[in-house]
Write an enzyme that holds these catalytic residues in place. Structure first.
Site, PDB file in Angstrom:
ATOM      1  N   LYS A  22       0.846  -1.206   0.000  1.00  0.00           N
ATOM      2  CA  LYS A  22       0.000   0.000   0.000  1.00  0.00           C
ATOM      3  C   LYS A  22       0.881   1.257   0.000  1.00  0.00           C
ATOM      4  O   LYS A  22       0.659   2.169  -0.793  1.00  0.00           O
ATOM      5  CB  LYS A  22      -0.876   0.017   1.257  1.00  0.00           C
ATOM      6  CG  LYS A  22      -1.539   1.358   1.569  1.00  0.00           C
ATOM      7  CD  LYS A  22      -2.405   1.324   2.804  1.00  0.00           C
ATOM      8  CE  LYS A  22      -1.678   1.629   4.071  1.00  0.00           C
ATOM      9  NZ  LYS A  22      -1.430   3.043   4.400  1.00  0.00           N
ATOM     10  N   ASN A  23       1.884   1.274   0.868  1.00  0.00           N
ATOM     11  CA  ASN A  23       2.662   2.506   1.056  1.00  0.00           C
ATOM     12  C   ASN A  23       3.700   2.749  -0.027  1.00  0.00           C
ATOM     13  O   ASN A  23       4.298   3.817  -0.085  1.00  0.00           O
ATOM     14  CB  ASN A  23       3.307   2.515   2.446  1.00  0.00           C
ATOM     15  CG  ASN A  23       2.260   2.715   3.534  1.00  0.00           C
ATOM     16  OD1 ASN A  23       1.104   3.022   3.238  1.00  0.00           O
ATOM     17  ND2 ASN A  23       2.646   2.515   4.775  1.00  0.00           N
ATOM     18  N   CYS A 115      -4.892  12.755  12.568  1.00  0.00           N
ATOM     19  CA  CYS A 115      -5.621  11.483  12.496  1.00  0.00           C
ATOM     20  C   CYS A 115      -5.485  10.849  13.883  1.00  0.00           C
ATOM     21  O   CYS A 115      -4.884  11.412  14.792  1.00  0.00           O
ATOM     22  CB  CYS A 115      -5.051  10.592  11.404  1.00  0.00           C
ATOM     23  SG  CYS A 115      -3.468   9.897  11.815  1.00  0.00           S
ATOM     24  N   ARG A 120       0.291  14.743  12.649  1.00  0.00           N
ATOM     25  CA  ARG A 120       0.697  14.468  11.258  1.00  0.00           C
ATOM     26  C   ARG A 120       0.886  15.774  10.457  1.00  0.00           C
ATOM     27  O   ARG A 120       0.314  15.962   9.398  1.00  0.00           O
ATOM     28  CB  ARG A 120      -0.331  13.581  10.557  1.00  0.00           C
ATOM     29  CG  ARG A 120      -0.730  12.324  11.284  1.00  0.00           C
ATOM     30  CD  ARG A 120       0.316  11.263  11.366  1.00  0.00           C
ATOM     31  NE  ARG A 120       0.684  10.676  10.104  1.00  0.00           N
ATOM     32  CZ  ARG A 120       0.050   9.659   9.520  1.00  0.00           C
ATOM     33  NH1 ARG A 120      -1.018   9.175  10.072  1.00  0.00           N
ATOM     34  NH2 ARG A 120       0.467   9.153   8.371  1.00  0.00           N
ATOM     35  N   ASP A 303       4.830   0.855  12.145  1.00  0.00           N
ATOM     36  CA  ASP A 303       3.635   0.195  11.596  1.00  0.00           C
ATOM     37  C   ASP A 303       3.511  -1.253  12.037  1.00  0.00           C
ATOM     38  O   ASP A 303       2.519  -1.907  11.736  1.00  0.00           O
ATOM     39  CB  ASP A 303       3.638   0.258  10.063  1.00  0.00           C
ATOM     40  CG  ASP A 303       3.377   1.664   9.573  1.00  0.00           C
ATOM     41  OD1 ASP A 303       3.520   1.909   8.369  1.00  0.00           O
ATOM     42  OD2 ASP A 303       3.058   2.526  10.414  1.00  0.00           O
ATOM     43  N   ARG A 395      -8.392  -0.499   4.791  1.00  0.00           N
ATOM     44  CA  ARG A 395      -7.489   0.483   4.157  1.00  0.00           C
ATOM     45  C   ARG A 395      -6.185  -0.174   3.747  1.00  0.00           C
ATOM     46  O   ARG A 395      -5.533   0.252   2.809  1.00  0.00           O
ATOM     47  CB  ARG A 395      -7.168   1.621   5.142  1.00  0.00           C
ATOM     48  CG  ARG A 395      -8.381   2.361   5.623  1.00  0.00           C
ATOM     49  CD  ARG A 395      -7.999   3.576   6.404  1.00  0.00           C
ATOM     50  NE  ARG A 395      -7.194   4.475   5.567  1.00  0.00           N
ATOM     51  CZ  ARG A 395      -6.938   5.736   5.900  1.00  0.00           C
ATOM     52  NH1 ARG A 395      -7.369   6.208   7.048  1.00  0.00           N
ATOM     53  NH2 ARG A 395      -6.216   6.498   5.128  1.00  0.00           N
TER      54      ARG A 395
HETATM   55  C1  EPZ Z   1       4.270   7.124   6.327  1.00  0.00           C
HETATM   56  O1  EPZ Z   1       3.506   8.167   6.910  1.00  0.00           O
HETATM   57  C2  EPZ Z   1       3.344   5.910   6.248  1.00  0.00           C
HETATM   58  N1  EPZ Z   1       2.190   6.216   5.396  1.00  0.00           N
HETATM   59  C3  EPZ Z   1       2.868   5.543   7.664  1.00  0.00           C
HETATM   60  O2  EPZ Z   1       2.091   4.347   7.541  1.00  0.00           O
HETATM   61  C4  EPZ Z   1       4.088   5.245   8.524  1.00  0.00           C
HETATM   62  O3  EPZ Z   1       3.666   4.967   9.846  1.00  0.00           O
HETATM   63  C5  EPZ Z   1       5.033   6.452   8.518  1.00  0.00           C
HETATM   64  O4  EPZ Z   1       5.396   6.789   7.164  1.00  0.00           O
HETATM   65  C6  EPZ Z   1       6.311   6.203   9.303  1.00  0.00           C
HETATM   66  O5  EPZ Z   1       6.973   5.103   8.782  1.00  0.00           O
HETATM   67  C7  EPZ Z   1       2.337   6.120   4.057  1.00  0.00           C
HETATM   68  O6  EPZ Z   1       3.391   5.804   3.543  1.00  0.00           O
HETATM   69  C8  EPZ Z   1       1.104   6.419   3.236  1.00  0.00           C
HETATM   70  P1  EPZ Z   1       6.391  10.612   8.301  1.00  0.00           P
HETATM   71  P2  EPZ Z   1       4.089   9.694   6.874  1.00  0.00           P
HETATM   72  O7  EPZ Z   1       6.269  11.808   7.428  1.00  0.00           O
HETATM   73  O8  EPZ Z   1       4.743   9.932   5.570  1.00  0.00           O
HETATM   74  C9  EPZ Z   1       6.340  13.875  11.761  1.00  0.00           C
HETATM   75  C10 EPZ Z   1       0.244   2.946   7.849  1.00  0.00           C
HETATM   76  O9  EPZ Z   1      -0.204   2.403   8.869  1.00  0.00           O
HETATM   77  N2  EPZ Z   1       6.331  14.849  10.652  1.00  0.00           N
HETATM   78  O10 EPZ Z   1       7.639   9.809   8.260  1.00  0.00           O
HETATM   79  O11 EPZ Z   1       2.987  10.592   7.289  1.00  0.00           O
HETATM   80  C11 EPZ Z   1       4.978  13.165  11.858  1.00  0.00           C
HETATM   81  O12 EPZ Z   1       4.080  13.919  12.636  1.00  0.00           O
HETATM   82  C12 EPZ Z   1       0.698   4.398   7.915  1.00  0.00           C
HETATM   83  O13 EPZ Z   1       0.386   2.380   6.738  1.00  0.00           O
HETATM   84  C13 EPZ Z   1       6.417  16.209  10.935  1.00  0.00           C
HETATM   85  O14 EPZ Z   1       6.496  16.601  12.092  1.00  0.00           O
HETATM   86  O15 EPZ Z   1       5.179   9.602   8.032  1.00  0.00           O
HETATM   87  C14 EPZ Z   1       5.334  11.863  12.523  1.00  0.00           C
HETATM   88  O16 EPZ Z   1       5.381  12.064  13.930  1.00  0.00           O
HETATM   89  C15 EPZ Z   1       0.441   5.028   9.270  1.00  0.00           C
HETATM   90  N3  EPZ Z   1       6.388  17.103   9.912  1.00  0.00           N
HETATM   91  C16 EPZ Z   1       6.749  11.572  12.004  1.00  0.00           C
HETATM   92  O17 EPZ Z   1       7.253  12.814  11.498  1.00  0.00           O
HETATM   93  C17 EPZ Z   1       6.295  16.701   8.604  1.00  0.00           C
HETATM   94  O18 EPZ Z   1       6.292  17.571   7.700  1.00  0.00           O
HETATM   95  C18 EPZ Z   1       6.769  10.539  10.895  1.00  0.00           C
HETATM   96  O19 EPZ Z   1       6.061  11.065   9.810  1.00  0.00           O
HETATM   97  C19 EPZ Z   1       6.197  15.311   8.320  1.00  0.00           C
HETATM   98  C20 EPZ Z   1       6.228  14.406   9.357  1.00  0.00           C
END
Ligand code: EPZ
Length: 416
Positions: A22-23, A115, A120, A303, A395
């Site tokens: 998915k990701n 969420c 996020r 995850d 999802r």
């Molecule tokens: C991706 O989310 C995945 N989703 C998530 O999977 C996964 O948990 C996550 O990466 C971490 O591995 C998809 O790929 C669609 P991040 P993403 O940007 O891109 C903070 C699932 O269950 N952050 O690495 O949103 C954020 O708040 C989902 O399949 C900022 O502060 O993850 C979080 O605490 C859930 N500012 C941390 O970084 C930003 O601009 C990780 O976020 C971006 C992120």
């Protein structure tokens, strides 16, 4: 509204084919709007989030044909807007920012709300894109972005954000000059996106390391690409084999992308053997508790946090798990306690003491991986477990009941 009814206590035995990731599929689908003459993707999983992304592609002005796991995308008259009522159902829609700015020079994307698992924010995406010349306004909950031609920049992420790295990879692919991403995310799904873009003629190197270099090109060409298998789905079924004291052969299991998970499961007493076409998983004697800290790749994936906690609940001794990625990703803990688990939360750390057995009860899913955790717990809880709000599950897990029934689980989806 539907729920799952699970009859616990049966060991799972047989073969499960791991679906496409998915990701990995989500960013690759959105990157396709940058390829003028269209792309053909295979091994695309049939999931709610994929269908939402395909709806978004149509709204952005692409012709999309879906046939089983094959998806053909052809941009026609591209439009720059991702509307709120779609983005609010899938935060990953924000991944259309990079492609839209890269190919159109403008984007109007609803600011994704928080969420269940956390705020996020997307501040790291926006500040990095601004360094490439994009300008953003926030109007009535929409991010309005515009730029002339994006130009290459030397970017350093405060945090190795997966989505931020993916948005910048896509934006930089067609920018003027070289872009360097430092402290980039190393997740396999980022690598899959980079490999897809390179197959379309992009010039990306360093994917999978913390420093990624992208030489902008003038255009991207059509290609056929197969999405990588889903490492989180695979890790979830590894735990299904261990928790039910069964034996599962996982076909097309991405073994090398699961090092941290395999290491911890082996430490708990799970036997995992890589073969030519898949991976064999079963228990090896009693399960014992371990300590886990979730980290960016190659650390233990957040995850898989909810899923391994389910296994810790019935392991001998104590386990400790610390969540360092998201600020509110323990909602499944209180549901596990309803099943008889012994878990104490202290800030971002859960202390788990193994119990002899769990007892079935009605429980509520709060997010995608929490719902998987409750299914795993229901597979071993004595008697009947009912999992509510299973739209979360749909999802990210393709045909989960069918895959589990095929290996001996007693599980059915019924109307509430
Ligand atoms: C991706 O989310 C995945 N989703 C998530 O999977 C996964 O948990 C996550 O990466 C971490 O591995 C998809 O790929 C669609 P991040 P993403 O940007 O891109 C903070 C699932 O269950 N952050 O690495 O949103 C954020 O708040 C989902 O399949 C900022 O502060 O993850 C979080 O605490 C859930 N500012 C941390 O970084 C930003 O601009 C990780 O976020 C971006 C992120």
């Amino acid at each position: 509204m539907k729920k799952l009814i699970i009859g616990g206590g049966l060991p799972l035995k047989g073969r499960i084919r791991i679906s496409g990731s998915k990701n990995a599929a989500l960013p690759i689908l959105l990157a396709s709007i940058m390829v003028e003459n269209g792309v053909t993707l295979s091994n695309v999983p049939n999931l709610r989030d994929i269908n939402t992304t395909i709806k978004l592609l149509s709204l952005l002005g692409c012709a999309v044909e879906q046939n089983q796991g094959e998806v053909k995308i052809k941009p026609q008259n591209l439009l720059p807007e991702a509307p709120y009522d779609l983005v609010r159902t899938m935060r990953a829609s924000v991944l259309c920012l990079g492609p839209l700015l890269g190919i159109l020079g403008q984007a109007k994307v609803a600011l994704p709300g928080g969420c269940a698992i956390g705020a996020r924010p997307v501040d790291l995406h926006l500040s990095a894109l601004e360094q490439m010349g994009a300008e953003f306004d926030l109007e009535s909950g929409y991010i309005i972005g515009r730029c002339q031609k994006l130009r290459g920049a030397h970017i350093h992420f405060d945090f190795p954000t997966v989505g931020g790295t993916e948005n910048l990879l896509m934006a930089a692919a067609l920018a003027e000059g070289e872009t360097v991403l430092e402290n980039a995310a190393r997740e396999p799904e980022v690598v899959d996106l980079a490999n897809f873009l390179n197959k379309c003629g992009a010039k990306i190197s360093g994917q999978g390391t913390s420093i990624i270099r992208i030489q902008g090109v003038s255009s991207l060409s059509p290609c056929k690409y197969r999405i990588m298998p889903d490492r989180i789905e695979a890790g979830t079924y590894m735990i299904a084999a261990a928790i039910t004291d069964g034996e599962l052969f996982l076909e097309e299991c991405p073994f090398n992308e699961l090092d941290a998970v395999i290491y911890k499961l082996r430490e708990m007493g799970v036997w995992i053997q890589e073969g030519k076409t898949g991976v064999l998983v079963r228990r090896q004697g009693t399960l014992t508790g371990v300590d886990v800290v979730t980290l960016p790749f190659p650390g233990f994936p957040t995850d898989m946090q909810a899923q391994i906690i389910a296994l810790m609940c019935i392991a001998e001794g104590s386990s400790m798990i610390k969540e360092t990625i998201f600020e509110n990703r323990f909602m499944h803990v209180l549901e596990l306690v309803r099943l008889g688990a012994n878990i104490k939360l202290s800030g971002q750390t859960a202390m788990v003491r193994g119990v002899r057995e769990l007892i079935g009860a009605p429980v509520m899913a709060s997010d995608l991986r929490a719902s998987a955790c409750l299914v795993l717990a229901g597979l071993i809880a004595k008697g009947k477990t009912e999992v509510y709000r299973i739209y979360h599950l749909d999802r990210g897990y393709e045909k989960i009941e069918q895959k589990l029934v095929n290996v001996g689980a007693r599980i059915a989806r019924v109307n509430v």
